[in-house]
Scaffold this active site. Structure first.
Site, PDB file in Angstrom:
ATOM      1  N   LEU A  73       0.842  -1.198   0.000  1.00  0.00           N
ATOM      2  CA  LEU A  73       0.000   0.000   0.000  1.00  0.00           C
ATOM      3  C   LEU A  73       0.879   1.251   0.000  1.00  0.00           C
ATOM      4  CD1 LEU A  73      -2.899   1.116   0.094  1.00  0.00           C
ATOM      5  CD2 LEU A  73      -2.597   1.320   2.556  1.00  0.00           C
ATOM      6  N   TYR A  74       2.040   1.161   0.685  1.00  0.00           N
ATOM      7  CA  TYR A  74       2.980   2.296   0.669  1.00  0.00           C
ATOM      8  C   TYR A  74       3.318   2.664  -0.775  1.00  0.00           C
ATOM      9  CZ  TYR A  74       7.482   4.721   0.970  1.00  0.00           C
ATOM     10  OH  TYR A  74       8.511   5.614   0.820  1.00  0.00           O
TER      11      TYR A  74
END
Ligand code: NAD
Ligand code: UGB
Length: 297
Positions: free
Chosen positions: A104-105
């Site tokens: 997700l980063y």
């Protein structure tokens, strides 16, 4: 001390529009270097919303402020090597695919690249996105592997070394902080002006993306070996298969674009950089005397 060097620190959330507006009212910023983010690949599984808050909502709040500022500043901001995700064409070039993020980063940094493109297109903001490759050095992030390994080795605690598919070692294009800083300063120096929007638009503003890496990937076990040598302590290693936590098997930067356009040329190899880091670590935290006591050196 900082004030005497004309450096002023204001603490606040980049989502706080009032603080940003006040700052831009007081200072006619010509350049903004935007580094604030929720960093870290694996923590995204524990606290996903903090990534959306800082890396997406916070970025948009900052861009909104910059777009309506007079003058409009040029923006240089930190993207990430993680946008290459599952790309397996090496070395990674800026023109390679970045539509398969593994965390997700990475997805929020990729979103940042698309969002900044929109602000460049509509509002004429000068944008430079820098894809940093695993940055290390003094004053670094305690959650990163080189830092937490050093702490654990000194305290006699085990470290966990992730191993890739089929027992292949993971590798990173570890890049020393001083080289990254030079790349950032060169980006600011060459940023070019924002050109405004609508009827006021004065031509196209630059939109640039650069890799800032070291071009020399090193495996995690080799990183551990260099730390052991510097600390003169053998690490207690737990080697485990890489959990499905957002990690990618390797990173490797092609930096020819940054070399050509920014004059970027990293000069610190991993053994030299880690020697400097360990020296800093021991002077900052002290060392363990072997009886569990921390001693300031
Ligand atoms: N360190 C690396 O290896 C690496 C690699 C690629 C990209 N980056 C990017 O470089 C930048 C700096 O990374 P770093 O390693 O120094 O991380 P860091 O965590 O040390 O620095 C980020 C700073 O941003 C601040 N911040 C987070 N959310 C904020 C918000 N909503 N408002 C105001 N401040 C906020 C944090 O408090 C922290 O001080 C980040 O954008 C990161 O994503 C870092
Ligand atoms: O370039 C980036 O874009 C990213 O760089 C950095 O991510 P990473 O390359 O994942 O760095 P880092 O956590 O130090 O792990 C290094 C290696 O050690 C392995 N690793 C890690 C932890 C551990 O306990 N064991 C282990 O083997 C791990 O599997 C990996 O192979 C930034 O943190 C991130 O913010 C992001 O910006």
């Amino acid at each position: 001390m900082l004030r005497s060097k004309n450096i002023f620190i204001v603490e606040g959330d980049i989502n706080d529009r009032r603080i940003l507006a006040k700052l831009f009212e007081i200072v006619k910023f010509t350049h903004v270097m935007h580094l604030a983010a929720q960093a870290g690949v694996r923590y995204a599984m524990e606290n996903p919303n903090s990534y959306v808050h800082s890396n997406i909502a916070g970025l948009v709040t900052l861009l909104e402020q910059c777009k309506s500022a007079d003058p409009q500043p040029a923006i240089v901001w930190a993207s990430s090597s993680s946008v290459y995700g599952l790309n397996d064409k090496v070395p990674f070039s800026e023109s390679d695919r970045t539509d398969r993020p593994a965390s997700l980063y990475a997805a929020t940094k990729k979103a940042g690249e698309e969002i900044t493109h929109t602000y460049n297109h509509i509002y004429g903001l000068s944008i430079t996105g820098l894809r940093f490759f695993t940055v290390y050095g003094p004053w670094g992030r305690p959650d990163m592997a080189y830092f937490s390994f050093t702490r654990n080795i000194l305290q006699g605690k085990p470290i966990t070394v992730f191993r890739g598919k089929n027992g292949v070692d993971l590798a990173r294009d570890f890049t020393y902080i001083d080289d990254i800083v030079k790349g950032c300063v060169a980006s600011l120096d060459t940023a070019g002006k924002s050109t405004g929007s609508g009827g006021k638009k004065k031509g196209r503003a630059p939109y640039r993306i650069y890799n800032l890496g070291n071009t020399s990937p090193v495996t995690v076990p080799v990183l551990v070996g260099i730390l052991e040598k510097n600390l003169k302590i053998k690490a207690k290693k737990n080697v485990v298969d890489m959990p499905g936590n957002g990690d990618v098997p390797f990173t490797h930067a092609n930096i020819s674009l940054a070399q050509r356009e920014l004059g970027y040329k990293p000069t610190t190899d991993l053994p030299t950089g880690l020697r400097k880091f360990v020296k800093w670590y021991l002077s900052y935290y002290g060392y363990n005397d072997g009886k569990g006591n921390s001693v300031n050196s």
